[in-house]
Design an enzyme around this catalytic site. Sequence first.
Site, mmCIF file in Angstrom:
data_model
loop_
_atom_site.group_PDB
_atom_site.id
_atom_site.type_symbol
_atom_site.label_atom_id
_atom_site.label_comp_id
_atom_site.label_asym_id
_atom_site.label_seq_id
_atom_site.Cartn_x
_atom_site.Cartn_y
_atom_site.Cartn_z
ATOM 1 N N PRO A 67 42.070 45.649 38.865
ATOM 2 C CA PRO A 67 43.023 46.695 39.269
ATOM 3 C C PRO A 67 42.918 47.925 38.383
ATOM 4 C CG PRO A 67 44.079 44.568 39.402
ATOM 5 C CD PRO A 67 42.706 44.324 38.799
ATOM 6 N N CYS A 68 42.841 49.082 39.043
ATOM 7 C CA CYS A 68 42.519 50.308 38.312
ATOM 8 C C CYS A 68 43.735 51.139 37.942
ATOM 9 C CB CYS A 68 41.561 51.160 39.148
ATOM 10 S SG CYS A 68 42.240 51.653 40.754
#
EC number: 2.1.1.37
Length: 439
Positions: free
Chosen positions: A77-78
């Site tokens: 997840p960014c």
Amino acid sequence: MGKLRVMSLFSGIGAFEAALRNIGVGYELVGFSEIDKYAVKSFCAIHNVDEQLNFGDVSKIDKKKLPEFDLLVGGSPCQSFSVAGHRKGFEDTRGTLFFQYVETLKEKQPKFFVFENVKGLINHDKGNTLNVMAEAFSEVGYRIDLELLNSKFFNVPQNRERLYIIGIREDLIKNEEWSLDFKRKDILQKGKQRLVELDIKSFNFRWTAQSAATKRLKDLLEEYVDEKYYLNEDKTNSLIKELSTSRLNENLTVEQVGNINPSGNGMNGNVYNSSGLSPTITTNKGEGLKIAVEYSRKSGLGRELAVSHTLSASDWRGLNRNQKQNAVVEVRPVLTPERGEKRQNGRRFKDDGEPAFTVNTIDRHGVAVGEYPKYRIRRLTPLECFRLQAFDDEDFEKAFAAGISNSQLYKQTGNSITVTVLESIFKELIHTYINKESE
């Protein structure tokens, strides 16, 4: 090597798998890891796999018990490394999920990996985040190369720049010093120069050249769009009037042509030129980008105006001030030029190709004397967002048939990776390294 065995983490709807499928690679998916129940349904529908292949929460997986595989794919997840996510980095639990990816590499030692994340990761925390990640890959036995790739150069009209890291197990390839271009002053070159000083294990991957954008947003728009995707004209009237007095550009860039918010400010009110590129689509509550379409008197059809912003996943229902990123301005021929809201036999617009009414001295049906074209504003549809990430229409249809709501479909595309970018990576990885290793 027989079939390429693949393990997928943070799988979403399976962009990596779609890319392998599209280039004709015979692969076996040994498992995937995804916690969003709607994404799992879409993934299984699109790739025709059973939900039992899903290992669930990556932090709860006993990595030693995973099946053997040759290639690990995924992007943690960014949000914790992006500007939109407030850039908390490893202080955010989403940031620490990166180490679950590294632990999987350490325990299973696959031959190759492909990792994707946001551009902001490169200079996050003054470059320390990238340093930690690169050192982690080296410590578990991989030589890496990295590059920033923009979707707009891969046959998709979306300005979406992402960081891609390729890793090959160190016993399979000799160490190569990076061929740095010191004339380049971008953040990637600066980041790689920092990593050289850390003695990171490296090799030179042959990345696809990024030469020119070729597609416009209008090239992938649906021909017929349900009325529910259109914004209320009362909210867009002032912008429509403004657009009617100007000519939109034909440049292959992201161009904001206006803002529908009363204040004229706020990203959620931005409207973009559909003859250009889309901005990056994101997971902004599952809604679609707004774009402008010009009516062509010559053809009698709506003439879409080039690249989309990065896709976001916002809510498809009625746009509030936080739900206005992904809409489109489209032109519709009206029955009466002086009053768009006036109806003739209960209808507001004429159908495409339908003859105009007879002109007489009483009414001026369909005659736009001395008037500019008519515009409308609408959101991108979920199918158009799938296209902006280079998924096949059939992929969308499978997810839709699985009962996934529009809101979730928007979010899923905003969370995904552009398939054509991954295709370019896999073609080179397989041709130069995987096939060679199997000889």
